[in-house]
Design an enzyme around this catalytic site. Structure first.
Site, PDB file in Angstrom:
ATOM      1  N   GLY A 198      -0.576  22.651  90.382  1.00 27.67           N
ATOM      2  CA  GLY A 198      -0.782  22.963  88.966  1.00 27.67           C
ATOM      3  C   GLY A 198       0.117  24.108  88.546  1.00 27.67           C
ATOM      4  N   SER A 199      -0.431  25.000  87.725  1.00 30.53           N
ATOM      5  CA  SER A 199       0.401  26.053  87.145  1.00 30.53           C
ATOM      6  C   SER A 199       0.945  27.053  88.161  1.00 30.53           C
ATOM      7  CB  SER A 199      -0.405  26.805  86.095  1.00 30.53           C
ATOM      8  OG  SER A 199      -0.852  25.909  85.118  1.00 30.53           O
TER       9      SER A 199
END
Lengths: 564, 85
Positions: free
Chosen positions: A284-285
């Site tokens: 993810g981020s």
């Protein structure tokens, strides 16, 4: 007197005697070797002397796995008959019910070997021996103890009942830890009971010790915080990895759930997985810093370059990328600090696909960390279809790529070390792979400044802040894939961070798998764990807080005097 | 001559063998002691234990925020410091 009969008898006896003497002479001369070997085979045996297994210790020499001598008590029911009085005595000393022992002996009365007790302490064995009950026999063995128990169960692993490594370091370093048993010649009686030692053939060769890079204090802290976070959030599992920046040493590696390696025969397979190196998640981020780094490398972006994220969403092909709210115009630093999907996607679309992939690849994502633990996975990072805008944008915010906690830590280590790719290692004293500069120092320094913003009050993880230290990091929340599509109810919360950000000493990665409840994001679930672990870990490591005012004693005295 | 030596050597061997056996027993005992002490040290020095003793028995507390440190003066300035006093 009957003379002829006398002569006949004497002659016969003499003949018989001569025959016997002749036969024995014949055997002694021609069959000597065969007969001697047969005799020895019946009375002389080679007995094994078990070798001591090496100690596994942490970087400070604190033990993580120790072998201690124990004695197993056995008997041969086919020849040894223990009477009731003796059995009661034995049972009392072994602290076991008499009828249980009786039943066991009854059940196996036709076999030649049955344990009365396995692995009792040498003190008990000594008092048993002093009873001098014939038929009670002793076998010297070693038992493995794991003083740190479930805290480092996944790193150390464990051995089976025969002292052979089964998991973790016990398995991968078995060839070093294992000793070579020696042998001796013993004289035995008719029942196979040892009478005395005759000769030593080989002295046992004791196993060597293995020293790990783990610091048990940090390991304990990480475990405690992870455990309470997993329990608190109702998550299914979690992992924490702490790395030393200057050496690449693994200082802590913990997982939840765990198991107690001291319990014999535990079959808790869920707890036995070393998730930090075997379980893969989409980062993810937490992958965004690498996309930002790729942008910096082009030379057209700076920390204050404006990226317009209006109207808060972006369609790439048929895919909609959106931010929770329209964040308007953001600087590159703000895109990272506030984790704007649209901002990062826009940047990625303006980059060469192969360049973006290359930055990810150079950081160490997609390659085996090679810590020496069994079962390590490399994760997935591919440049397939990278020129497709959707693939490129997804990669920039951490989808379509998978990492283990150890791998994510490894790639953040590359940032923390100022752009030098460094091998992570868990076992001390092994040759290390050479280091390699993969990023420009100035790009990485600028990235680190931007990552500090994540832990600011305007960033996504103010809860990652550590009193007294500036930290750099990145949150991540990724949805999990169930049956081919992303599931909006199952998340992975991540936080990967570096501290202190002005002079990086440690990298900590926290992954919480499937937290329940309202807050499932990395900033809410994983970042506080990071903060609590670091607050104490940095102090244990002796890292001075940044806002420290150092005063000499005479000045302090003056100050005190004036105050008085 | 060599026959006499064989007797002597055999006797030596017997003596040495006895020594080896008893040394090996000592080694076993020491190993046992060593591993026991190692485990004991590990337990006593464990972070849990130190943490518990510090907080419960010694009433110590983890400093939440350290902002200033008073440094030991260097040897030279210490001498000056003494002269002044």
């Amino acid at each position: 007197m009957n003379r002829p009969r006398h002569f006949v008898l004497t002659g016969l006896f003499t003949l018989a005697l001569l025959g016997l003497v002749g036969r024995s002479g014949y055997l002694a001369v021609t069959e000597r070797e065969f007969l001697q070997n047969q005799g020895k085979a019946r009375a002389i045996r080679n007995a094994e002397i078990r070798a001591h297994r090496g100690v596994i210790s942490d970087r400070n020499g604190d033990p993580m796995a120790v072998s201690t001598p124990v004695v197993s008590v056995w008997t041969d029911p086919s020849v040894d008959r223990l009477d009731a009085r003796e059995l009661v005595l034995v049972a009392e000393l072994l602290d076991r019910p008499v009828d249980g022992l009786m039943k066991r002996l009854e059940r196996s009365k036709h076999t030649q070997f049955v344990y009365l007790a396995r692995r009792v302490s040498p003190a008990i064995a000594r008092s048993l021996r002093s009873l001098e009950i014939p038929g009670i026999r002793f076998k010297h063995e070693y038992r493995r103890f794991y003083p740190s128990g479930e805290i480092s169960a996944h790193v150390v692993g464990r051995t089976d009942i025969d002292d052979v490594g089964q998991e973790g370091i016990e398995l991968s370093m078995d060839h070093v830890l294992r000793g070579v048993p020696g042998s001796k010649r013993v004289l035995t009686d008719r029942r196979g009971q040892r009478v005395r030692d005759l000769d030593f053939y080989d002295a046992p060769d004791f196993g060597d010790d293995v020293e790990l890079s783990i610091d048990l204090r940090l390991q304990f802290l990480a475990y405690r915080e992870l455990k309470s976070a997993v329990e608190h959030s109702g998550a299914r599992s979690g992992s924490v990895v702490t790395l030393d920046v200057t050496t690449g040493d693994v200082l802590a590696l913990v997982n939840q759930p765990s198991y107690n390696p001291n319990r014999v025969g535990a079959r808790d397979f869920d707890g036995m997985r070393n998730r930090a190196i075997t379980d893969l998640y989409e980062p993810g981020s937490t992958a965004k810093p690498f996309a930002i780094l790729a942008a910096l490398e082009t030379g057209t972006y700076r920390a204050d370059t404006i990226i317009d994220t209006t109207p808060g969403y972006l369609t790439v092909g048929r895919k909609l990328i959106e931010d929770p709210v329209n964040r308007g115009q953001l600087t590159l630093a703000e895109v990272l600090a506030r984790s704007s999907q649209v901002g990062v996607a826009k940047i990625a679309l303006g980059l060469e696909g192969s360049h973006l992939y290359d930055v990810f690849h150079r950081s160490g994502l997609g390659s085996i960390p090679a810590t020496g633990l069994p079962g390590e996975v490399s994760g997935l990072l591919t440049d397939r279809d990278i020129d497709n805008p959707i693939v490129r944008a997804s990669l920039a915010y951490g989808y379509g790529v998978t990492v283990s906690a150890m791998q994510l830590a490894q790639s953040y280590l590359t940032i923390a070390s100022g752009g030098v790719r460094r091998q992570v290692n868990l076992i001390r004293g092994l040759p290390r792979a050479s280091e390699e500069r993969v990023f420009e120092e100035s790009d990485v320094a600028s990235l680190l400044r931007m990552m500090e913003g994540v832990a600011s009050s305007k960033g996504t993880a103010p809860k990652a802040r550590v009193p007294g230290f500036a930290v750099a990091g990145k949150t991540g929340t990724s949805r999990k894939v169930t049956s081919g599509t992303y599931d909006d109810t199952r998340h992975v919360a991540l936080f990967a961070g570096i501290a202190p950000s002005r002079d990086p000493q440690v990298v900590v990665v926290v992954i919480i798998n499937e937290p329940l409840g309202e807050h499932v994001g990395g900033g809410e679930v994983a970042a506080p764990v990071f903060s609590r672990i670091l607050a104490r870990s940095l102090r244990i490591l002796g890292v001075a807080p940044e806002n420290l005012v150092v005063t000499d004693r005479e000045n302090a005295r003056e100050g005190f005097d004036r105050a008085a | 001559m060599s026959g006499v030596q064989v007797i002597g050597v055999t006797d030596d061997r017997r003596g040495l063998f006895h020594e080896l056996t008893s040394n090996q027993e000592i080694q076993d005992r020491l190993l046992q002691e060593y591993s026991r002490l190692l485990l004991e040290r590990g337990t006593l020095l464990s972070y849990q234990n130190v943490d518990r003793i510090a907080q419960r028995r010694l009433n110590m507390r983890f400093p939440e925020q350290v902002t200033s440190v008073v440094r030991q003066p260097k040897a030279q300035s210490l001498a000056q410091y003494r002269n002044i006093r």
